[in-house]
Write a protein that holds these residues in place. Sequence first.
Motif, PDB file in Angstrom:
ATOM      1  N   VAL A 154       7.425  67.764   6.311  1.00 55.92           N
ATOM      2  CA  VAL A 154       8.103  66.632   6.931  1.00 55.92           C
ATOM      3  C   VAL A 154       9.294  66.247   6.060  1.00 55.92           C
ATOM      4  O   VAL A 154       9.252  66.384   4.830  1.00 55.92           O
ATOM      5  CB  VAL A 154       7.155  65.427   7.115  1.00 55.92           C
ATOM      6  N   SER A 155      10.364  65.807   6.717  1.00 60.35           N
ATOM      7  CA  SER A 155      11.566  65.381   6.011  1.00 60.35           C
ATOM      8  C   SER A 155      12.139  64.149   6.689  1.00 60.35           C
ATOM      9  O   SER A 155      12.060  64.004   7.909  1.00 60.35           O
ATOM     10  CB  SER A 155      12.620  66.495   6.022  1.00 60.35           C
ATOM     11  N   THR A 156      12.707  63.257   5.893  1.00 63.95           N
ATOM     12  CA  THR A 156      13.541  62.185   6.423  1.00 63.95           C
ATOM     13  C   THR A 156      14.897  62.288   5.737  1.00 63.95           C
ATOM     14  O   THR A 156      15.180  63.240   5.036  1.00 63.95           O
ATOM     15  CB  THR A 156      12.910  60.801   6.165  1.00 63.95           C
ATOM     16  N   HIS A 157      15.758  61.337   5.991  1.00 63.60           N
ATOM     17  CA  HIS A 157      17.095  61.349   5.401  1.00 63.60           C
ATOM     18  C   HIS A 157      17.837  62.633   5.749  1.00 63.60           C
ATOM     19  O   HIS A 157      18.415  63.297   4.885  1.00 63.60           O
ATOM     20  CB  HIS A 157      17.036  61.139   3.890  1.00 63.60           C
ATOM     21  N   GLN A 158      17.752  63.031   7.021  1.00 59.12           N
ATOM     22  CA  GLN A 158      18.571  64.114   7.563  1.00 59.12           C
ATOM     23  C   GLN A 158      18.291  65.466   6.911  1.00 59.12           C
ATOM     24  O   GLN A 158      19.169  66.306   6.788  1.00 59.12           O
ATOM     25  CB  GLN A 158      20.052  63.769   7.420  1.00 59.12           C
ATOM     26  N   GLY A 159      17.058  65.708   6.494  1.00 60.12           N
ATOM     27  CA  GLY A 159      16.690  67.026   6.003  1.00 60.12           C
ATOM     28  C   GLY A 159      17.160  67.373   4.618  1.00 60.12           C
ATOM     29  O   GLY A 159      17.264  68.556   4.271  1.00 60.12           O
ATOM     30  N   THR A 160      17.435  66.378   3.778  1.00 58.71           N
ATOM     31  CA  THR A 160      17.884  66.682   2.422  1.00 58.71           C
ATOM     32  C   THR A 160      16.740  67.112   1.513  1.00 58.71           C
ATOM     33  O   THR A 160      16.970  67.744   0.483  1.00 58.71           O
ATOM     34  CB  THR A 160      18.591  65.470   1.802  1.00 58.71           C
ATOM     35  N   SER A 161      15.507  66.781   1.859  1.00 60.89           N
ATOM     36  CA  SER A 161      14.344  67.200   1.082  1.00 60.89           C
ATOM     37  C   SER A 161      13.141  67.271   2.009  1.00 60.89           C
ATOM     38  O   SER A 161      13.125  66.660   3.080  1.00 60.89           O
ATOM     39  CB  SER A 161      14.071  66.235  -0.082  1.00 60.89           C
ATOM     40  N   PHE A 162      12.118  68.033   1.585  1.00 63.91           N
ATOM     41  CA  PHE A 162      10.939  68.259   2.409  1.00 63.91           C
ATOM     42  C   PHE A 162       9.671  68.076   1.581  1.00 63.91           C
ATOM     43  O   PHE A 162       9.624  68.439   0.404  1.00 63.91           O
ATOM     44  CB  PHE A 162      10.953  69.668   3.015  1.00 63.91           C
ATOM     45  N   THR A 163       8.657  67.522   2.244  1.00 61.74           N
ATOM     46  CA  THR A 163       7.342  67.356   1.645  1.00 61.74           C
ATOM     47  C   THR A 163       6.337  68.185   2.421  1.00 61.74           C
ATOM     48  O   THR A 163       6.292  68.103   3.653  1.00 61.74           O
ATOM     49  CB  THR A 163       6.908  65.871   1.671  1.00 61.74           C
ATOM     50  N   GLN A 164       5.538  68.998   1.730  1.00 61.26           N
ATOM     51  CA  GLN A 164       4.518  69.787   2.414  1.00 61.26           C
ATOM     52  C   GLN A 164       3.272  68.941   2.632  1.00 61.26           C
ATOM     53  O   GLN A 164       2.838  68.189   1.749  1.00 61.26           O
ATOM     54  CB  GLN A 164       4.160  71.041   1.628  1.00 61.26           C
ATOM     55  N   LEU A 165       2.687  69.069   3.817  1.00 63.75           N
ATOM     56  CA  LEU A 165       1.508  68.313   4.198  1.00 63.75           C
ATOM     57  C   LEU A 165       0.269  69.199   4.115  1.00 63.75           C
ATOM     58  O   LEU A 165       0.312  70.365   4.512  1.00 63.75           O
ATOM     59  CB  LEU A 165       1.638  67.786   5.632  1.00 63.75           C
ATOM     60  N   PRO A 166      -0.856  68.681   3.641  1.00 65.75           N
ATOM     61  CA  PRO A 166      -2.107  69.449   3.715  1.00 65.75           C
ATOM     62  C   PRO A 166      -2.508  69.688   5.168  1.00 65.75           C
ATOM     63  O   PRO A 166      -2.183  68.898   6.055  1.00 65.75           O
ATOM     64  CB  PRO A 166      -3.116  68.540   3.011  1.00 65.75           C
ATOM     65  N   VAL A 167      -3.207  70.799   5.428  1.00 63.08           N
ATOM     66  CA  VAL A 167      -3.666  71.110   6.780  1.00 63.08           C
ATOM     67  C   VAL A 167      -5.184  70.988   6.844  1.00 63.08           C
ATOM     68  O   VAL A 167      -5.877  71.141   5.837  1.00 63.08           O
ATOM     69  CB  VAL A 167      -3.229  72.533   7.202  1.00 63.08           C
ATOM     70  N   PRO A 168      -5.727  70.694   8.031  1.00 62.13           N
ATOM     71  CA  PRO A 168      -7.175  70.475   8.134  1.00 62.13           C
ATOM     72  C   PRO A 168      -8.014  71.709   7.800  1.00 62.13           C
ATOM     73  O   PRO A 168      -9.100  71.578   7.235  1.00 62.13           O
ATOM     74  CB  PRO A 168      -7.358  70.067   9.611  1.00 62.13           C
ATOM     75  N   THR A 169      -7.560  72.906   8.187  1.00 63.96           N
ATOM     76  CA  THR A 169      -8.307  74.129   7.926  1.00 63.96           C
ATOM     77  C   THR A 169      -7.354  75.188   7.388  1.00 63.96           C
ATOM     78  O   THR A 169      -6.138  75.094   7.547  1.00 63.96           O
ATOM     79  CB  THR A 169      -8.978  74.656   9.204  1.00 63.96           C
TER      80      THR A 169
END
Length: 363
Positions: A154-169
Amino acid sequence: MLLFSCGASSTANPHLDSTDYPNEQGVRVNTVREPIWRFVRDDLVVSVNGGITWSSKQLPVGMSSMRTAVTVTRRGVLLAFTSAGDTLSVARAIDATAPWVQSLVPIKWPQGVALGPTYDPNMVTVTNDLATGATAVSVNEGGAQTGNVPALFVSTHQGTSFTQLPVPTRYGNYQVAMISPSTGIVVGGDESQGVWFTSNAGIARKAVSLPGLVTGPAVSFFGPTAFGDVVYLPVTIGTGPGAQATLYASTDGGSSFTKVLTEARTPGGVVAVNGPNVWWFLGPHRIMESSDGGNFWKGITALRLAGSVASAQLISRTDAVVMTIDSSCTRFKSGCYNSAFQQATNDGGATWYQSTFEPTKRE
């Protein structure tokens, strides 16, 4: 993008980033001027004013229309993504006239999974919440040999940085709709599909039940669509003539859902939302439309609309643009083609016309 109206309130969206969109009020009921894009061969063609004028921009070196996922933010920033191995490649341009700036985002795959050869490209899908500025990216590695291995960002601020999210499986095909860097839903899975809500960027999740739905192999989730803190989720139960499609909506960012509408004997489908205007594309040639946030619906039969709608963008109550897919193989897994066409309407979906651009043919 989308909206399930709670009335004509003009209360500011609590998830809205005021640094991105100062003085914005009432995004839950106001429409936005939606950017539109498409490929013409390996050029990216972009409109930031609902299709009135267009600009053409060549994709950056190393990216082609075959393997590139694209979105255009509300500010008109262009984002293009490809992925291979353990890297997500991101190209960003502040508008169609600006140069591309490329960066690499490392992918942390789930531990203990079987990955394919690192030279294999990964499948990337991207969605953009125009009301909040959140961009969600889903990366899928593997296939028949390894199973589907997911990675979500997920990213905010127009895609200048990204955070990876954990997935359920560790395995499964997932999609994500985020309304802020921390809040949103993860949808999908392997044989048994599910919905999970998070308010802390996936560190903790809660399973979300959909009223009247028992998940299992016969259940298929289509991609969730968000507009502000409202999320729509189409679900199909069964296959073939006996399939039944149900549309669910959440007004609290995905923490809970209500059943909005059920259509029997149809799969479906893609949802497009802009302010209180909601269109649900059901196949073939069927659209359910609401102009009051899903309280009242009318059905439209659109014979000139191609049967396979891959994505849709809603510009106003009467104007929309869709990407439709025509694909076939002359022999088993050979002689295949995949042609993407852009179609548009300006009369509420009753009649559709093809864009003057040539269709994109991907051999």
